[in-house]
Motif scaffolding. Sequence first.
Motif, mmCIF file in Angstrom:
data_model
loop_
_atom_site.group_PDB
_atom_site.id
_atom_site.type_symbol
_atom_site.label_atom_id
_atom_site.label_comp_id
_atom_site.label_asym_id
_atom_site.label_seq_id
_atom_site.Cartn_x
_atom_site.Cartn_y
_atom_site.Cartn_z
ATOM 1 N N LEU A 30 42.975 6.080 48.963
ATOM 2 C CA LEU A 30 42.940 6.096 50.423
ATOM 3 C C LEU A 30 41.543 6.375 50.960
ATOM 4 O O LEU A 30 41.307 6.278 52.148
ATOM 5 C CB LEU A 30 43.952 7.110 50.964
ATOM 6 C CG LEU A 30 45.403 6.804 50.553
ATOM 7 C CD1 LEU A 30 46.341 7.852 51.100
ATOM 8 C CD2 LEU A 30 45.827 5.419 50.985
ATOM 9 N N SER A 63 46.097 -0.550 45.541
ATOM 10 C CA SER A 63 45.694 -1.185 46.796
ATOM 11 C C SER A 63 46.392 -2.530 46.943
ATOM 12 O O SER A 63 46.949 -3.069 45.991
ATOM 13 C CB SER A 63 44.171 -1.347 46.879
ATOM 14 O OG SER A 63 43.692 -2.228 45.890
ATOM 15 N N ARG A 97 46.342 1.754 49.335
ATOM 16 C CA ARG A 97 45.344 1.456 50.357
ATOM 17 C C ARG A 97 45.413 -0.031 50.703
ATOM 18 O O ARG A 97 45.411 -0.884 49.805
ATOM 19 C CB ARG A 97 43.953 1.801 49.825
ATOM 20 C CG ARG A 97 42.867 1.552 50.831
ATOM 21 C CD ARG A 97 41.557 2.119 50.325
ATOM 22 N NE ARG A 97 40.484 1.407 50.965
ATOM 23 C CZ ARG A 97 39.321 1.156 50.408
ATOM 24 N NH1 ARG A 97 39.063 1.572 49.199
ATOM 25 N NH2 ARG A 97 38.405 0.491 51.068
#
Length: 187
Positions: A30, A63, A97
């Motif tokens: 993050l 991600s 993310r």
Amino acid sequence: MHRRRFLESGLGGGIAVVSGFATLPAADPLRPESLTLGFSSYGARSLTTEAAIDMLKATGYDSLELTIWPEWDANPATMKPARRRAIRKRLADRGLRLTSLMEHLHIDEGKRSAAERLERIKLAAGLAHDLAPDHPPLLQTTIGGAGKWAEKRDGYSEEIAKWIQLANARDLVIAVKPHRGGAFSRP
């Protein structure tokens, strides 16, 4: 060498290298400055965005690139605010993310006008900020089809200048990706 063969040939060496660094702290996916391992929902079209997020987390990714094309699940033109909030929460809960949004803004395509492409950028910027307000993902796109770069570049440049103005006004980064077989096919 194809990507799969490269990964297969390097997997054993990669495991040995990673195991040698097992005492290093894990990267925080993050944090924008940390390196992540991600996958695109382009490879998971049959799944809802929520299911793709869960699958990527279960598979070990940290991600996500979200495909936002019209007629896809994450199309910002049809994604309601409540669902955006739920997806944002799901990303945070899973520790994923959102690094990019994938759109194809083909300048020389007859299906969309320049105004419609600008509208897609506005929609993408809104989605980017709704899903990751602290670190909005970039918008990545290709810009067109076949032809000769020398014949297409002025038209591409003219329209991309408008994209830049809009992106700057909406705090959005646009990455234009060369694509094999297109007029813009080399970095």
